[in-house]
Design an enzyme around this catalytic site. Sequence first.
Site, mmCIF file in Angstrom:
data_model
loop_
_atom_site.group_PDB
_atom_site.id
_atom_site.type_symbol
_atom_site.label_atom_id
_atom_site.label_comp_id
_atom_site.label_asym_id
_atom_site.label_seq_id
_atom_site.Cartn_x
_atom_site.Cartn_y
_atom_site.Cartn_z
ATOM 1 N N THR A 16 -23.487 22.881 25.313
ATOM 2 C CA THR A 16 -22.762 23.895 25.300
ATOM 3 C C THR A 16 -23.740 24.835 25.670
ATOM 4 O O THR A 16 -23.344 26.081 26.995
ATOM 5 C CB THR A 16 -21.982 24.291 24.671
ATOM 6 O OG1 THR A 16 -21.356 22.532 24.179
ATOM 7 C CG2 THR A 16 -20.865 24.800 24.466
ATOM 8 N N ARG A 63 -13.247 21.795 36.842
ATOM 9 C CA ARG A 63 -13.056 22.297 34.982
ATOM 10 C C ARG A 63 -13.935 22.982 35.035
ATOM 11 O O ARG A 63 -13.476 24.582 35.275
ATOM 12 C CB ARG A 63 -12.810 21.243 34.397
ATOM 13 C CG ARG A 63 -12.506 21.091 33.390
ATOM 14 C CD ARG A 63 -12.954 21.941 32.362
ATOM 15 N NE ARG A 63 -14.310 20.928 31.814
ATOM 16 C CZ ARG A 63 -15.389 21.163 30.899
ATOM 17 N NH1 ARG A 63 -15.184 22.421 30.582
ATOM 18 N NH2 ARG A 63 -16.049 20.549 30.997
ATOM 19 N N HIS A 97 -48.948 23.895 56.515
ATOM 20 C CA HIS A 97 -47.679 23.266 56.500
ATOM 21 C C HIS A 97 -47.566 21.903 57.551
ATOM 22 O O HIS A 97 -46.732 20.732 57.799
ATOM 23 C CB HIS A 97 -47.066 23.006 55.862
ATOM 24 C CG HIS A 97 -47.884 23.884 54.045
ATOM 25 N ND1 HIS A 97 -46.308 23.205 53.034
ATOM 26 C CD2 HIS A 97 -48.847 24.085 53.401
ATOM 27 C CE1 HIS A 97 -47.119 23.854 51.634
ATOM 28 N NE2 HIS A 97 -48.748 24.528 52.360
ATOM 29 N N HIS A 121 -24.231 16.347 29.363
ATOM 30 C CA HIS A 121 -23.040 17.968 29.651
ATOM 31 C C HIS A 121 -23.756 19.054 29.354
ATOM 32 O O HIS A 121 -24.431 19.376 28.157
ATOM 33 C CB HIS A 121 -21.394 17.877 28.829
ATOM 34 C CG HIS A 121 -21.062 18.868 29.821
ATOM 35 N ND1 HIS A 121 -20.252 18.674 30.842
ATOM 36 C CD2 HIS A 121 -21.568 20.760 29.355
ATOM 37 C CE1 HIS A 121 -19.565 20.561 30.797
ATOM 38 N NE2 HIS A 121 -20.304 20.865 30.927
ATOM 39 N N HIS A 135 -9.291 17.326 31.429
ATOM 40 C CA HIS A 135 -9.638 18.165 29.679
ATOM 41 C C HIS A 135 -8.057 17.986 28.885
ATOM 42 O O HIS A 135 -7.194 18.411 29.442
ATOM 43 C CB HIS A 135 -10.503 19.251 30.275
ATOM 44 C CG HIS A 135 -11.171 19.258 30.040
ATOM 45 N ND1 HIS A 135 -11.914 20.413 29.285
ATOM 46 C CD2 HIS A 135 -12.914 18.086 28.853
ATOM 47 C CE1 HIS A 135 -13.554 20.236 28.843
ATOM 48 N NE2 HIS A 135 -13.241 19.125 28.776
ATOM 49 N N HIS A 160 -25.747 22.483 30.368
ATOM 50 C CA HIS A 160 -25.908 23.597 31.111
ATOM 51 C C HIS A 160 -27.157 24.133 30.960
ATOM 52 O O HIS A 160 -28.526 23.894 29.829
ATOM 53 C CB HIS A 160 -24.859 24.889 29.791
ATOM 54 C CG HIS A 160 -23.332 24.887 29.762
ATOM 55 N ND1 HIS A 160 -22.518 25.728 30.802
ATOM 56 C CD2 HIS A 160 -22.918 23.402 29.153
ATOM 57 C CE1 HIS A 160 -21.737 25.602 30.827
ATOM 58 N NE2 HIS A 160 -21.662 24.560 30.071
HETATM 59 N N1 COA Z 1 -8.942 21.468 20.370
HETATM 60 C C1 COA Z 1 -8.192 22.123 19.082
HETATM 61 N N2 COA Z 1 -8.041 23.648 19.357
HETATM 62 C C2 COA Z 1 -9.274 24.505 19.365
HETATM 63 C C3 COA Z 1 -10.030 23.485 20.621
HETATM 64 C C4 COA Z 1 -10.593 22.318 20.320
HETATM 65 N N3 COA Z 1 -11.299 21.926 21.188
HETATM 66 N N4 COA Z 1 -10.852 25.013 20.948
HETATM 67 C C5 COA Z 1 -10.350 25.794 20.071
HETATM 68 N N5 COA Z 1 -9.068 25.629 19.755
HETATM 69 C C6 COA Z 1 -8.153 26.276 19.127
HETATM 70 C C7 COA Z 1 -8.787 27.718 19.176
HETATM 71 O O1 COA Z 1 -9.351 27.955 16.971
HETATM 72 C C8 COA Z 1 -7.577 28.484 18.815
HETATM 73 O O2 COA Z 1 -7.319 28.410 17.958
HETATM 74 P P1 COA Z 1 -5.735 29.287 17.349
HETATM 75 O O3 COA Z 1 -4.900 30.269 18.482
HETATM 76 O O4 COA Z 1 -5.239 28.665 16.420
HETATM 77 O O5 COA Z 1 -6.812 30.582 16.514
HETATM 78 C C9 COA Z 1 -7.379 28.626 20.271
HETATM 79 O O6 COA Z 1 -7.707 26.956 20.407
HETATM 80 C C10 COA Z 1 -8.191 28.824 21.381
HETATM 81 O O7 COA Z 1 -7.631 30.771 21.521
HETATM 82 P P2 COA Z 1 -6.901 31.024 22.180
HETATM 83 O O8 COA Z 1 -7.598 30.169 23.963
HETATM 84 O O9 COA Z 1 -6.581 32.363 21.913
HETATM 85 O O10 COA Z 1 -5.460 30.130 22.495
HETATM 86 P P3 COA Z 1 -3.999 30.331 23.843
HETATM 87 O O11 COA Z 1 -2.866 29.149 22.927
HETATM 88 O O12 COA Z 1 -3.690 31.672 24.140
HETATM 89 O O13 COA Z 1 -4.804 29.354 25.118
HETATM 90 C C11 COA Z 1 -5.485 27.763 26.092
HETATM 91 C C12 COA Z 1 -5.437 28.237 25.454
HETATM 92 C C13 COA Z 1 -6.642 26.458 25.871
HETATM 93 C C14 COA Z 1 -4.621 27.731 26.559
HETATM 94 C C15 COA Z 1 -7.213 28.527 27.120
HETATM 95 O O14 COA Z 1 -7.510 29.526 25.914
HETATM 96 C C16 COA Z 1 -7.065 28.520 28.195
HETATM 97 O O15 COA Z 1 -6.704 28.522 29.067
HETATM 98 N N6 COA Z 1 -7.884 28.634 27.982
HETATM 99 C C17 COA Z 1 -9.006 27.776 29.688
HETATM 100 C C18 COA Z 1 -10.080 26.425 29.387
HETATM 101 C C19 COA Z 1 -10.633 26.482 28.255
HETATM 102 O O16 COA Z 1 -10.740 27.827 27.264
HETATM 103 N N7 COA Z 1 -12.018 25.450 28.239
HETATM 104 C C20 COA Z 1 -12.465 25.599 27.487
HETATM 105 C C21 COA Z 1 -13.698 24.071 27.710
HETATM 106 S S1 COA Z 1 -15.226 23.660 27.271
HETATM 107 ZN ZN ZN Z 2 -19.599 23.286 29.835
#
Ligand code: COA
Ligand code: ZN
Length: 371
Positions: free
Chosen positions: A168, A10, A289, A195, A74, A197
Site C-alpha cells: 500500500t 477505482r 543509434h 497490488h 471494491h 504502489h
Molecule cells: N473495512 C471496514 N471499515 C473500514 C475499512 C475497512 N477496510 N477501512 C476503513 N474503515 C473505517 C474506518 O475505521 C472509519 O470508521 P469510523 O467511521 O467508524 O471511524 C471509516 O471506515 C472511514 O472513515 P470515513 O471515510 O471518514 O467514513 P465515511 O463513512 O464518511 O466514508 C467512504 C466511508 C468509504 C464512503 C468514504 O471514505 C469514501 O468515499 N472513500 C473513497 C474510497 C476509499 O476510501 N477507498 C480506499 C481504497 S484503499
Molecule cells: Zn492502492
Amino acid sequence: MIGILDSTLREGEQTPGVLFSREQRVKIARLLSDANIAMIETGHPVVSDDILNSIKDIVELKNSGIIKSEIVAHSRAVNSDIDVAASLNVDRIAIFYGISDLHLRHKTHKSREEALNIIYNSIHYARSYGIKVRFTAEDASRTDINFLRDVIKTAISAGADRISIADTLGILTPEKTRYIFNNINDIKNAEYDFHGHNDLGMAVANSLTAFESGATIIHTTVNGLGERVGITPTQVLGTLLKYHYNLDVVNLGSLRTLSGIVEKYSNVKMPLNEPVTGDNAFIHKSGVHVNGIINNPETYEFMSPEIFGIKRNFTIDKYSGKHALIEKLNKLNLKIDDDGISYILNEIKNSNKIYSDNDIISMANHFLIGN
Ligand code: COA
Ligand code: ZN
C-alpha cells in the site's frame, strides 16, 4: 490464469485531481475489455451514486456480451458496503482491510483477533450472496509475516478464492516481495494478486517479482494513475510480461489509444519519456543509434513499434551523423550530392537547433541534383 486486473476506474480515480464522468468510466471499461484485460476493478459503489451507476452500466455491457472481462467491485469489510456491491451483480467483490499493526491501532482501532473476526465475517457474508470474493490484505508489506499468514488462512476459510497482497505504501523491493511470497506460497486453496504502489519508484519491479514468485493477477492502472504517485502502469507491465514471458495479458496494439484516452479524461499529462507509450518511446536521436536503426531496428529497439501501432522516427540536430541525414533526405525525396550533404551536416553541427523537415528541405534546395 495469468492476467492483469486494471484498476484505472477505482485506484486510478483516487489520483489527486482526477474525476471521471459516468460516460468516461464506461468508455474506459469497454476499451480495457477490448484490450483483453482479465479483470476490471470498476470502483467502490458506496462512494457515490455516479460510481454506482457506472458500475451498473458496465455490468449491463458484460451481460450483453460487449464486455468480456471479469467485473470487480471494491468494498470495505462492512456488510452495508457488501450489500450494495452484491446488488449490482458484479462477478467479484474485493473486500479490503488494513492488517498492519499501524492500521489496526490507528485506523480501525481493532486488535489482531478482532480483525480476523471482521475479515472472516465479511467474506462469509459476501459469499452468502454466491459472489466470488477477493480479500485484499491492505498494508500487507508492513505486516508481521506470521499474522499475514493467519489473515490469509482466515480469508480462505471464509470463502475467498483470491488474496491480494497490497504494498500500500510502495515500500517493497524485489527481494522483499519475493520473501513475502516465499513465505505464503505453501498456503493452499487460493491464488494471489499483487497490488504495488510506486512511492519509491519500485512498483513495476516489485510487480514483476510478484508474478515471478507466484502471483497470478497483477494490479495496474493505465498511465500508472492512483493514490499519491500511483501504481504499476498497465502499459509497462503488459509489455514486460510479453517481452520476458511471451504472455498476452493485454493487446499491445491498444496501449497507445488507452494511454491517450486516459490522459485526456484524467488530465494527467504523460511525460515524453514514459516507457512504452510516451511520445519518445520509439524516437531516436544520436547518429550512432540512427545508423544502427537504419541497418536493423533491433539494434536500438527492444520490440518493434509497429506492435504498438507506433511509427519509429529520428530527430536531426548536432547529434546526427551522415547516415541519419542521408536517410532523412531520402525520406523527403531530396537527391543531393556528397558535397551538399557535407555542407548541410556541417551547418547542423555548428548550430544548436533541432531541424524540422521544412528546415532540411530549405537547406537542401540549394544542392538539389538536376536543379
Ligand atoms: N473495512 C471496514 N471499515 C473500514 C475499512 C475497512 N477496510 N477501512 C476503513 N474503515 C473505517 C474506518 O475505521 C472509519 O470508521 P469510523 O467511521 O467508524 O471511524 C471509516 O471506515 C472511514 O472513515 P470515513 O471515510 O471518514 O467514513 P465515511 O463513512 O464518511 O466514508 C467512504 C466511508 C468509504 C464512503 C468514504 O471514505 C469514501 O468515499 N472513500 C473513497 C474510497 C476509499 O476510501 N477507498 C480506499 C481504497 S484503499
Ligand atoms: Zn492502492
